[in-house]
Design a protein around this motif. Structure first.
Motif, short mmCIF file in Angstrom:
data_model
loop_
_atom_site.label_atom_id
_atom_site.label_comp_id
_atom_site.label_asym_id
_atom_site.label_seq_id
_atom_site.Cartn_x
_atom_site.Cartn_y
_atom_site.Cartn_z
N ALA A 133 0.53 -1.07 -0.14
CA ALA A 133 -0.04 0.17 0.23
C ALA A 133 0.57 1.06 -0.19
O ALA A 133 -0.23 2.16 -0.39
CB ALA A 133 -1.08 -0.25 0.96
N GLY A 134 2.24 1.14 0.39
CA GLY A 134 3.11 2.30 -0.41
C GLY A 134 2.93 2.81 1.61
O GLY A 134 3.31 4.11 1.55
N ILE A 135 2.93 2.28 2.71
CA ILE A 135 2.94 3.27 3.83
C ILE A 135 4.73 3.55 4.22
O ILE A 135 5.36 2.36 4.22
CB ILE A 135 2.28 2.66 5.05
N CYS A 136 5.17 4.45 4.56
CA CYS A 136 6.18 4.30 4.42
C CYS A 136 6.70 4.07 5.62
O CYS A 136 8.25 4.12 6.19
CB CYS A 136 7.02 6.03 4.31
N GLU A 137 6.46 3.86 6.66
CA GLU A 137 7.27 3.28 7.87
C GLU A 137 5.93 2.53 8.89
O GLU A 137 4.63 3.15 8.88
CB GLU A 137 7.36 4.22 8.68
N TYR A 138 6.49 1.03 9.35
CA TYR A 138 5.50 0.26 9.79
C TYR A 138 6.91 -0.03 11.39
O TYR A 138 7.70 -0.41 11.59
CB TYR A 138 5.15 -1.00 8.71
N TRP A 139 5.54 -0.11 12.86
CA TRP A 139 6.63 -0.91 14.12
C TRP A 139 5.44 -2.06 14.09
O TRP A 139 4.52 -1.52 14.14
CB TRP A 139 6.28 0.47 15.32
N VAL A 140 6.32 -3.30 14.63
CA VAL A 140 5.83 -4.04 15.62
C VAL A 140 6.33 -3.78 16.70
O VAL A 140 7.74 -3.93 16.55
CB VAL A 140 6.37 -5.17 15.22
N VAL A 141 5.10 -3.85 17.73
CA VAL A 141 6.33 -4.25 19.15
C VAL A 141 5.80 -5.31 19.57
O VAL A 141 4.61 -6.06 20.04
CB VAL A 141 4.76 -2.98 19.99
N ASP A 142 6.82 -5.60 20.31
CA ASP A 142 6.74 -6.98 20.77
C ASP A 142 6.71 -7.12 22.67
O ASP A 142 7.36 -6.78 22.88
CB ASP A 142 8.45 -7.78 20.17
N CYS A 143 5.16 -7.55 22.48
CA CYS A 143 4.84 -7.01 23.68
C CYS A 143 5.84 -8.37 24.74
O CYS A 143 6.39 -8.08 26.34
CB CYS A 143 3.66 -7.24 24.12
N ALA A 144 6.28 -9.74 24.15
CA ALA A 144 7.47 -10.02 25.19
C ALA A 144 8.67 -9.92 24.97
O ALA A 144 8.85 -9.69 26.18
CB ALA A 144 6.81 -11.31 24.11
N ALA A 145 9.27 -9.60 23.80
CA ALA A 145 10.62 -9.32 23.54
C ALA A 145 10.82 -7.27 24.29
O ALA A 145 12.07 -7.72 24.75
CB ALA A 145 11.45 -9.43 22.66
N GLU A 146 9.64 -7.17 24.77
CA GLU A 146 9.47 -5.50 24.57
C GLU A 146 11.03 -4.89 24.09
O GLU A 146 11.90 -4.12 23.94
CB GLU A 146 10.37 -5.04 26.46
N SER A 147 10.49 -5.70 22.55
CA SER A 147 11.44 -4.52 21.49
C SER A 147 10.53 -4.10 20.40
O SER A 147 9.17 -3.89 20.52
CB SER A 147 12.34 -4.95 20.80
N VAL A 148 11.33 -2.97 19.32
CA VAL A 148 10.61 -1.99 18.97
C VAL A 148 11.68 -3.06 16.76
O VAL A 148 12.45 -2.87 17.35
CB VAL A 148 10.42 -0.55 18.67
N GLU A 149 10.56 -3.08 16.20
CA GLU A 149 10.65 -3.22 14.57
C GLU A 149 10.12 -2.25 14.16
O GLU A 149 8.92 -2.41 13.97
CB GLU A 149 10.70 -4.74 14.11
N VAL A 150 11.18 -1.50 13.08
CA VAL A 150 11.12 -0.80 12.71
C VAL A 150 10.95 -0.78 10.77
O VAL A 150 12.00 -1.14 10.53
CB VAL A 150 11.72 0.88 12.50
N HIS A 151 10.58 -0.83 10.27
CA HIS A 151 10.05 -1.37 8.79
C HIS A 151 10.10 0.10 8.25
O HIS A 151 9.01 0.68 8.54
CB HIS A 151 8.58 -2.02 8.17
N ARG A 152 11.15 -0.20 6.85
CA ARG A 152 11.40 1.59 6.48
C ARG A 152 11.30 0.76 5.10
O ARG A 152 12.10 -0.02 4.74
CB ARG A 152 11.87 2.56 7.08
N ALA A 153 10.56 2.68 4.09
CA ALA A 153 11.19 2.02 2.53
C ALA A 153 10.32 1.16 1.54
O ALA A 153 11.63 0.21 1.90
CB ALA A 153 13.01 2.39 2.02
#
Length: 188
Positions: A133-153
């Motif tokens: 869909a061309g969304i420039c930025e997507y974050w996945v917030v991992d509740c268990a690991a308390e981390s954030v995956e940042v997806h770009r480009a």
């Protein structure tokens, strides 16, 4: 013995999907999304999931006030057969109010999925849909690991730049490089 034939599935449009809600086929309490014409059940919301959605909502609302709109667990139209319910999204301000026309992919500056039981789905299916869909930025917030995956480009149905943040580092939305959100604030 002949191989079993694959059965045809009945796919739905957004209009049909909304009609099912209006006439009561889909109940207001059902957590579902329309993905490529299929009605897909969403994972239930756990305590940690809700806490981290609330933390992010509060942080983002305060930090983008007057510049963008933070939308919490509301619909996002990606195509005529796809309507998702991301946990959070930051929407650009526009001349046509959102009460007149729902949010579409070109309105989104950032979309966030908070994943407790849906982590593999949010890492596989969701990034393809958002990237297509061309969304420039997507974050996945991992509740268990308390981390954030940042997806770009986004390019050709996938994100070319993916990083995983842990610890006390800040994450800055592309659309608002002056805004810092630390993982400590998200996972407080």
């Amino acid at each position: 013995m002949p191989a079993e034939m694959e059965r045809a599935r009945r796919l739905f449009t957004r209009e049909e999907y909304h009609c099912m809600g209006e006439v009561g086929i889909l109940k207001p309490t059902e957590r579902v999304e329309l993905i490529r014409g299929e009605i897909v059940e969403m994972s239930p919301i756990g305590r940690r999931h809700q806490a981290f959605v609330d933390n992010l909502a509060q942080l983002l609302i305060m930090r983008v006030a007057g510049r963008a709109i933070v939308s919490v667990q509301n619909s996002l139209v990606l195509a005529e057969d796809t309507e998702l319910e991301p946990d959070l999204k930051i929407l650009r301000r526009r001349s046509v109010p959102y009460k007149e026309l729902e949010a579409h992919a070109d309105d989104v500056l950032l979309v966030i999925e908070v994943a407790e039981s849906s982590l593999s789905y949010d890492r596989s299916t969701k990034p393809r849909l958002y990237a297509e869909a061309g969304i420039c930025e997507y974050w996945v917030v991992d509740c268990a690991a308390e981390s954030v995956e940042v997806h770009r480009a986004p390019q050709a149905g996938s994100y070319q730049d993916v990083s995983r943040l842990t610890g006390v580092v800040p994450v800055n939305p592309l659309a608002f490089p002056d805004i810092r959100v630390t993982l400590a604030e998200i996972f407080a």
